[in-house]
Scaffold this active site. Structure first.
Site, PDB file in Angstrom:
ATOM      1  N   SER A 105       0.820  -1.212   0.000  1.00  0.00           N
ATOM      2  CA  SER A 105       0.000   0.000   0.000  1.00  0.00           C
ATOM      3  C   SER A 105       0.852   1.259   0.000  1.00  0.00           C
ATOM      4  CB  SER A 105      -0.943   0.005   1.210  1.00  0.00           C
ATOM      5  OG  SER A 105      -0.212   0.033   2.422  1.00  0.00           O
ATOM      6  N   SER A 159       9.320   4.438  17.543  1.00  0.00           N
ATOM      7  CA  SER A 159       9.663   5.770  17.031  1.00  0.00           C
ATOM      8  C   SER A 159       9.903   6.733  18.174  1.00  0.00           C
ATOM      9  CB  SER A 159       8.506   6.274  16.158  1.00  0.00           C
ATOM     10  OG  SER A 159       8.603   7.648  15.910  1.00  0.00           O
ATOM     11  N   TYR A 181      -0.516   9.141  14.763  1.00  0.00           N
ATOM     12  CA  TYR A 181       0.581   8.219  14.447  1.00  0.00           C
ATOM     13  C   TYR A 181       1.441   7.970  15.682  1.00  0.00           C
ATOM     14  CZ  TYR A 181       5.234   6.769  13.052  1.00  0.00           C
ATOM     15  OH  TYR A 181       6.451   6.117  12.995  1.00  0.00           O
ATOM     16  N   LYS A 219       2.124   4.396  18.168  1.00  0.00           N
ATOM     17  CA  LYS A 219       3.400   3.816  18.600  1.00  0.00           C
ATOM     18  C   LYS A 219       3.437   3.655  20.122  1.00  0.00           C
ATOM     19  CE  LYS A 219       5.392   3.276  14.588  1.00  0.00           C
ATOM     20  NZ  LYS A 219       5.654   1.922  14.051  1.00  0.00           N
TER      21      LYS A 219
END
Length: 338
Positions: free
Chosen positions: A35, A126, A151, A155
């Site tokens: 994707s 991250s 986002y 994480k």
């Protein structure tokens, strides 16, 4: 040698890690839904290593398809889990899409690891887990602040899920690698960062502008509390990052970890501003970039860079490539694309 499943292995960091694993003697199975990656990465991996990784096109949120794949490959010794949606800005606009994809895929994978007696996993985390830290550099003891984007929150949640599962299951061993800003490309220029559509990350936006694919480079914010007003990040070469993943999975398989859940910062320990990166790119590659200052981008933090002492001492790993090397290899990769 052991067989390692690399989820998202056709992506940017994943493809470089697959190369490093295969060069270290591991067999590799890649799962990727393509994707946000290209099948051409598999060809690049084959050309670099002289070997074919196994590949299956699967969406990890499809639990049954993932289960069938793991049953077909009953000899998997460990997993490196990269597969996730990763654009900070997009996550602000499409939070449910990020929560569904990133969190569901982690839960599916952990449940299926138990079903298939797979006990080792390295998680692609991250520095966004730290939010905007109160003090710099960031150490592993730095507390999580509220995430600046969906986002970043995924994480944080995935690390919590991983930690809690390790606490409940003594046989599960995991390492979360919290890395900062990966840039650069393989020295062969056969694999590199290949975003679809308009890049969300700085360096591919720079290289695409230099190549004439973008009219103007957009610098988001020049009014931050930094020396030149632009945001500061810790940039790390993707090949240095890939090597850390090999070390981490090897640590798990050999039973060298001190706890069944560990986490490490991966960076250079030095922060560079966006404008410093632009000027360094111009210097090492010999031309001027057309850029314009835009307003701050939602979800971005002001500045962050790592203290990597723990990874240096515990893993015996250190980032070795310079910012100049990162930007030279990024431009060489862009030029190879034509």
């Amino acid at each position: 040698m052991s067989k390692i499943l690399v989820t998202g292995g056709a992506g940017y960091i994943g493809s470089h890690t697959v190369v490093a694993l295969m060069q270290a003697g591991y067999d590799v199975l890649i799962i990727d839904d393509l994707s946000n990656s290209e099948i051409r990465a598999i060809d690049g991996i084959k050309t670099i290593t002289g070997k074919d990784p196994l590949f299956e096109q699967i969406d990890l949120t499809d639990r049954e398809a993932t289960a069938q794949c793991l049953r077909r490959h009953a000899d998997i010794n460990g997993i490196i889990h990269f597969a996730a949606k990763k654009a900070v800005g997009e996550s602000v606009v499409r939070p449910l899409y990020y929560y569904r994809n990133n969190i569901d895929s982690m839960i599916n994978l952990l449940e299926l690891m138990g079903d298939n007696e797979i006990q080792h996993i390295v998680f692609s985390s991250s520095c966004t887990v730290y939010g905007q830290p109160d003090q710099l550099p960031v150490t592993e003891a730095t507390p999580f602040k509220p995430a600046e984007s969906p986002y970043g929150y995924t994480k944080q949640v995935c690390e919590t899920i991983l930690k809690d599962t390790c606490r409940a299951q003594d046989e599960l061993c995991a390492i979360a690698l919290r890395y900062f800003n990966p840039v650069g490309a393989h020295e062969s220029a056969l694999i590199g960062e290949l975003p679809r559509g308009v890049p969300n990350n700085l360096v591919p936006y720079i290289t695409q502008t230099a190549a004439g694919k973008r009219d103007t480079l957009k610098v988001f914010g020049d009014d931050y509390d930094t020396p030149d007003g632009s945001a500061i990040r810790d940039f790390i070469h993707v090949e240095d990052l890939a090597q850390a993943h090999v070390i981490a999975i090897d640590r798990l398989i050999r039973g060298k970890q001190k706890n069944n859940y560990e986490f490490f910062n991966l960076g250079t320990g030095k922060g560079y501003s966006v404008l410093e990166v632009v000027k360094t790119f111009e210097k090492v590659n010999g031309f001027k970039l057309d850029y314009e200052i835009k307003s701050r981008r939602s979800g971005d933090i002001v500045k962050i860079y790592a203290d990597t002492t723990l990874a240096n001492e515990e893993l015996g790993w250190k980032a070795r490539r310079t910012l100049e090397e990162m930007l030279k290899s990024s431009w060489a990769w862009e030029q190879s694309l034509g």
